[in-house]
Design an enzyme around this catalytic site. Structure first.
Site, short mmCIF file in Angstrom:
data_model
loop_
_atom_site.label_atom_id
_atom_site.label_comp_id
_atom_site.label_asym_id
_atom_site.label_seq_id
_atom_site.Cartn_x
_atom_site.Cartn_y
_atom_site.Cartn_z
N TYR A 18 0.92 -1.16 -0.31
CA TYR A 18 -0.24 0.30 -0.21
C TYR A 18 1.17 1.18 0.18
O TYR A 18 1.02 2.23 -0.96
CB TYR A 18 -1.16 -0.12 1.18
N ILE A 19 2.05 1.50 0.75
CA ILE A 19 2.40 2.55 1.08
C ILE A 19 3.69 2.61 0.23
O ILE A 19 4.36 3.45 -0.40
CB ILE A 19 2.96 2.91 2.98
N SER A 50 3.56 -11.56 -0.23
CA SER A 50 2.78 -12.07 1.15
C SER A 50 1.56 -11.18 1.53
O SER A 50 0.82 -12.04 1.84
CB SER A 50 3.90 -11.82 2.01
N PHE A 94 10.04 -0.70 3.11
CA PHE A 94 8.79 -1.03 3.76
C PHE A 94 8.34 -2.86 4.13
O PHE A 94 6.74 -2.81 4.96
CB PHE A 94 7.90 -1.06 2.87
N SER A 141 5.81 3.39 13.10
CA SER A 141 4.83 3.67 13.56
C SER A 141 4.12 4.62 14.82
O SER A 141 4.72 4.65 15.59
CB SER A 141 3.80 2.28 13.38
N ALA A 142 3.40 5.07 14.53
CA ALA A 142 2.73 5.70 16.34
C ALA A 142 2.15 4.83 17.36
O ALA A 142 2.56 5.76 18.52
CB ALA A 142 1.79 6.62 15.60
N TYR A 148 2.93 -6.80 17.22
CA TYR A 148 3.77 -5.35 16.01
C TYR A 148 4.05 -4.79 16.38
O TYR A 148 5.32 -4.19 15.78
CB TYR A 148 2.37 -5.71 15.01
N LYS A 156 8.62 -2.75 15.88
CA LYS A 156 8.41 -1.63 14.97
C LYS A 156 9.72 -1.36 16.63
O LYS A 156 10.83 -0.32 15.90
CB LYS A 156 7.63 -0.21 15.02
N GLY A 183 -7.41 -2.26 24.15
CA GLY A 183 -6.00 -1.79 23.12
C GLY A 183 -5.62 -0.78 22.69
O GLY A 183 -4.75 0.35 22.28
P1 NAD Z 1 1.51 -3.47 3.21
O1 NAD Z 1 1.09 -4.84 3.46
O2 NAD Z 1 0.82 -3.31 2.33
O3 NAD Z 1 3.37 -3.45 2.30
C1 NAD Z 1 4.00 -4.22 3.19
C2 NAD Z 1 4.58 -4.56 1.49
O4 NAD Z 1 5.68 -5.60 2.07
C3 NAD Z 1 3.29 -6.08 0.85
O5 NAD Z 1 3.39 -5.69 -0.49
C4 NAD Z 1 4.06 -7.79 1.48
O6 NAD Z 1 4.36 -8.33 0.63
C5 NAD Z 1 5.98 -7.37 1.07
N1 NAD Z 1 6.23 -7.80 2.57
C6 NAD Z 1 6.03 -8.96 3.78
N2 NAD Z 1 7.16 -9.12 4.00
C7 NAD Z 1 8.25 -9.56 3.13
C8 NAD Z 1 9.54 -9.49 3.28
N3 NAD Z 1 9.82 -10.38 4.03
N4 NAD Z 1 10.22 -9.89 2.02
C9 NAD Z 1 10.24 -9.00 0.75
N5 NAD Z 1 8.28 -8.79 0.85
C10 NAD Z 1 7.74 -8.50 2.05
O7 NAD Z 1 1.78 -2.50 4.09
P2 NAD Z 1 1.75 -1.07 4.17
O8 NAD Z 1 0.70 -0.64 4.81
O9 NAD Z 1 2.32 -0.22 2.61
O10 NAD Z 1 2.82 -0.37 5.04
C11 NAD Z 1 4.26 -0.46 4.32
C12 NAD Z 1 4.89 -0.57 5.98
O11 NAD Z 1 4.99 0.81 6.60
C13 NAD Z 1 5.36 -1.94 7.26
O12 NAD Z 1 6.52 -1.98 7.44
C14 NAD Z 1 4.21 -0.88 8.07
O13 NAD Z 1 4.24 -2.35 9.08
C15 NAD Z 1 4.03 0.22 8.15
N6 NAD Z 1 3.43 1.21 9.10
C16 NAD Z 1 1.72 0.99 8.09
C17 NAD Z 1 0.88 1.18 8.71
C18 NAD Z 1 -0.57 1.12 8.06
O14 NAD Z 1 -1.31 1.61 8.25
N7 NAD Z 1 -0.59 0.91 6.35
C19 NAD Z 1 1.19 2.01 9.62
C20 NAD Z 1 2.28 2.46 10.48
C21 NAD Z 1 3.83 1.59 10.08
C1 UD1 Z 2 -4.40 0.35 14.81
C2 UD1 Z 2 -3.29 -0.21 14.96
C3 UD1 Z 2 -1.74 0.39 14.84
C4 UD1 Z 2 -1.84 0.66 13.88
C5 UD1 Z 2 -2.75 1.38 12.74
C6 UD1 Z 2 -1.69 1.55 11.41
C7 UD1 Z 2 -4.78 -1.73 16.80
C8 UD1 Z 2 -5.07 -1.49 18.27
N1 UD1 Z 2 -3.98 0.05 16.93
O1 UD1 Z 2 -4.55 1.56 14.80
O2 UD1 Z 2 -1.65 -0.60 15.89
O3 UD1 Z 2 -0.21 0.99 14.18
O4 UD1 Z 2 -3.76 0.74 12.74
O5 UD1 Z 2 -1.93 -0.07 10.82
O6 UD1 Z 2 -5.24 -1.98 15.87
N2 UD1 Z 2 -12.16 2.31 14.53
C9 UD1 Z 2 -14.21 1.87 14.55
N3 UD1 Z 2 -14.25 0.85 14.08
C10 UD1 Z 2 -13.16 0.04 13.24
C11 UD1 Z 2 -11.57 0.24 12.89
C12 UD1 Z 2 -11.85 1.25 13.79
O7 UD1 Z 2 -14.40 2.68 15.21
O8 UD1 Z 2 -14.06 -1.33 12.23
C13 UD1 Z 2 -12.47 2.46 15.28
C14 UD1 Z 2 -10.95 2.88 16.43
O9 UD1 Z 2 -11.81 1.87 17.42
C15 UD1 Z 2 -9.93 3.66 16.18
C16 UD1 Z 2 -9.96 4.30 15.03
O10 UD1 Z 2 -11.43 3.96 14.81
O11 UD1 Z 2 -10.43 5.04 16.80
C17 UD1 Z 2 -9.22 3.95 14.04
O12 UD1 Z 2 -8.46 2.56 14.31
P1 UD1 Z 2 -7.67 1.90 12.66
O13 UD1 Z 2 -7.90 2.41 12.14
O14 UD1 Z 2 -7.73 0.70 13.17
O15 UD1 Z 2 -6.39 2.70 13.78
P2 UD1 Z 2 -5.38 2.50 15.02
O16 UD1 Z 2 -6.28 2.02 16.52
O17 UD1 Z 2 -5.77 4.08 14.90
#
Ligand code: NAD
Ligand code: UD1
Length: 334
Positions: free
Chosen positions: A11-12, A34, A80, A124-125, A148, A152, A293
């Site tokens: 995604y990102i 994956s 990523f 991540s936050a 998870y 981080k 949580g």
């Molecule tokens: P995503 O799952 O869409 O992307 C991760 C990619 O990494 C995927 O394409 C997956 O196939 C690949 N991957 C995983 N393990 C691998 C490995 N061992 N070797 C090769 N490829 C591998 O996730 P995203 O939302 O794009 O997130 C990217 C990064 O940002 C992650 O590290 C995630 O933890 C971090 N992050 C995401 C969020 C969010 O809300 N999306 C928030 C905070 C941090």
């Molecule tokens: C979650 C993860 C966090 C991760 C982030 C990005 C948990 C406890 N935390 O954060 O570790 O870094 O995703 O991947 O899982 N909500 C609803 N209904 C839903 C889904 C969410 O009401 O079906 C609410 C939640 O209670 C929250 C807000 O929406 O208040 C955002 O939730 P979410 O998108 O899951 O993000 P985080 O909880 O911030």
């Protein structure tokens, strides 16, 4: 510059690859699919008019990594790749420690072998746990509530130790708040399999009728409307932050953490109502128990990213909602 992007089909990562290509970087992607599909690359090529050099494989596979580094003279890496599902990490912690930690360690080993010392890491936050006050600054104390998040925090610690061991290293640890939205073309975005855990992907599935209604986890928090408050950031703004972070690691050594958010708190109901208003669609919801949580509120102070990376978010909540909806509708047409 020649930049290696691990997890660049995700995604990102896919949004970041588009932005890197648009400013003329050469991009090499590693992904094991994956949690993504190879069709990401067709979409990236269509959007950018450029081809991505792509290797299918696992970042934890050291001989595979050496092969990639031996073929390309890589200037910097954006890492990523990793697993990101909080709930699954509680059920299968070893899967998370194995993939997230081992892949990072192997990557650092091979980078050192090939004298590539610049890395931008997806943190991540979640590393702030339950923050003592708001908005959240980078020097707040760190703690985690699930495996998870712990991966981080452990990777941040590893990067800090590695940086202290050799002054050539430069690490930018980007602490993302809540990325949502999609590229304005509607060709790339977030499309999780099964029932989503996160709010926007869930709303998207309700918007297409795949799920009947949204369950809002609690309306008795100490927030303006009682629902949880988060800092939602458009994924394209976030992607652009990585370009600024690359510039930063090219010019500095050492290790720095940066918050990437908008600095604004938005409640669950704010997000739902904005999505309804801009997309002219109804999102039915019911209020259910709080999710274990969850914290009441979480939003960033992004002054450091502004001052040191010269980055700031620019897209509105309306654009985040419009772009998410455009993407999900496009996916349905396929
Ligand atoms: P995503 O799952 O869409 O992307 C991760 C990619 O990494 C995927 O394409 C997956 O196939 C690949 N991957 C995983 N393990 C691998 C490995 N061992 N070797 C090769 N490829 C591998 O996730 P995203 O939302 O794009 O997130 C990217 C990064 O940002 C992650 O590290 C995630 O933890 C971090 N992050 C995401 C969020 C969010 O809300 N999306 C928030 C905070 C941090
Ligand atoms: C979650 C993860 C966090 C991760 C982030 C990005 C948990 C406890 N935390 O954060 O570790 O870094 O995703 O991947 O899982 N909500 C609803 N209904 C839903 C889904 C969410 O009401 O079906 C609410 C939640 O209670 C929250 C807000 O929406 O208040 C955002 O939730 P979410 O998108 O899951 O993000 P985080 O909880 O911030």
């Amino acid at each position: 510059m020649r930049i290696l992007v691990t997890g660049g089909a995700g995604y990102i990562g896919s949004h970041t690859v588009v932005e890197l290509l648009s400013v003329g970087h050469d991009v090499i992607v590693i992904d094991n699919f994956s949690n993504s599909k190879s069709s990401s690359f067709e979409a990236i090529s269509k959007i950018s008019g450029k081809d991505v050099i792509f290797y299918e494989g696992d970042v934890a596979d050291i001989s595979f990594l050496r092969n990639v580094f031996s073929k390309h003279s890589i200037d910097a890496v954006i890492h990523f790749a990793g697993y990101k599902a909080v709930g699954e990490s509680v059920e299968k912690p070893l899967k998370y420690y194995d993939n997230n930690l081992i892949s990072t360690i192997r990557l650092l080993e091979v980078m050192e072998e090939y004298q590539c010392y610049r890395l931008v890491f997806s943190s991540s936050a979640t590393v702030y746990g339950s923050p003592k006050s708001l908005p959240i600054l980078e020097d707040f104390s760190l703690s985690t509530t699930n495996p998870y998040g712990t991966t981080k925090l452990m990777i941040e610690t590893i990067l800090t130790d590695v940086s202290a061991s050799n002054s050539k290293w430069s690490f930018a640890m980007l602490r993302y708040f809540n990325p949502i939205g999609a590229h304005e073309s509607g060709m790339i975005g977030e499309d999780p399999n099964g029932i989503p855990n996160n709010l926007m992907p869930y709303i998207m599935k309700v918007s297409t009728g795949e799920l009947p209604d949204l369950k809002i986890f609690g309306n008795d928090y100490d927030t303006p409307d009682g629902t949880g408050v988060r800092d939602y950031i458009h994924v394209v703004d976030l992607a652009k932050g990585h370009l600024k972070a690359i510039d930063y690691v090219m010019e500095h050594v050492g290790v720095e953490a940066f918050n990437l958010g908008t600095g604004h708190g938005v409640s669950v109901l704010d997000l739902v109502h904005t999505f309804e208003r801009v997309n002219h669609i109804s999102i039915p919801y019911t209020i259910v128990e709080r999710r274990s949580g969850d914290i009441a509120s979480c939003y960033a102070d992004c002054t450091k990213a502004h001052e040191k990376l010269h980055w700031t978010s620019s897209k509105t909540l309306e654009e985040m909602c419009e772009d998410s909806y455009r993407y999900v509708i496009n996916q349905k047409k396929k």
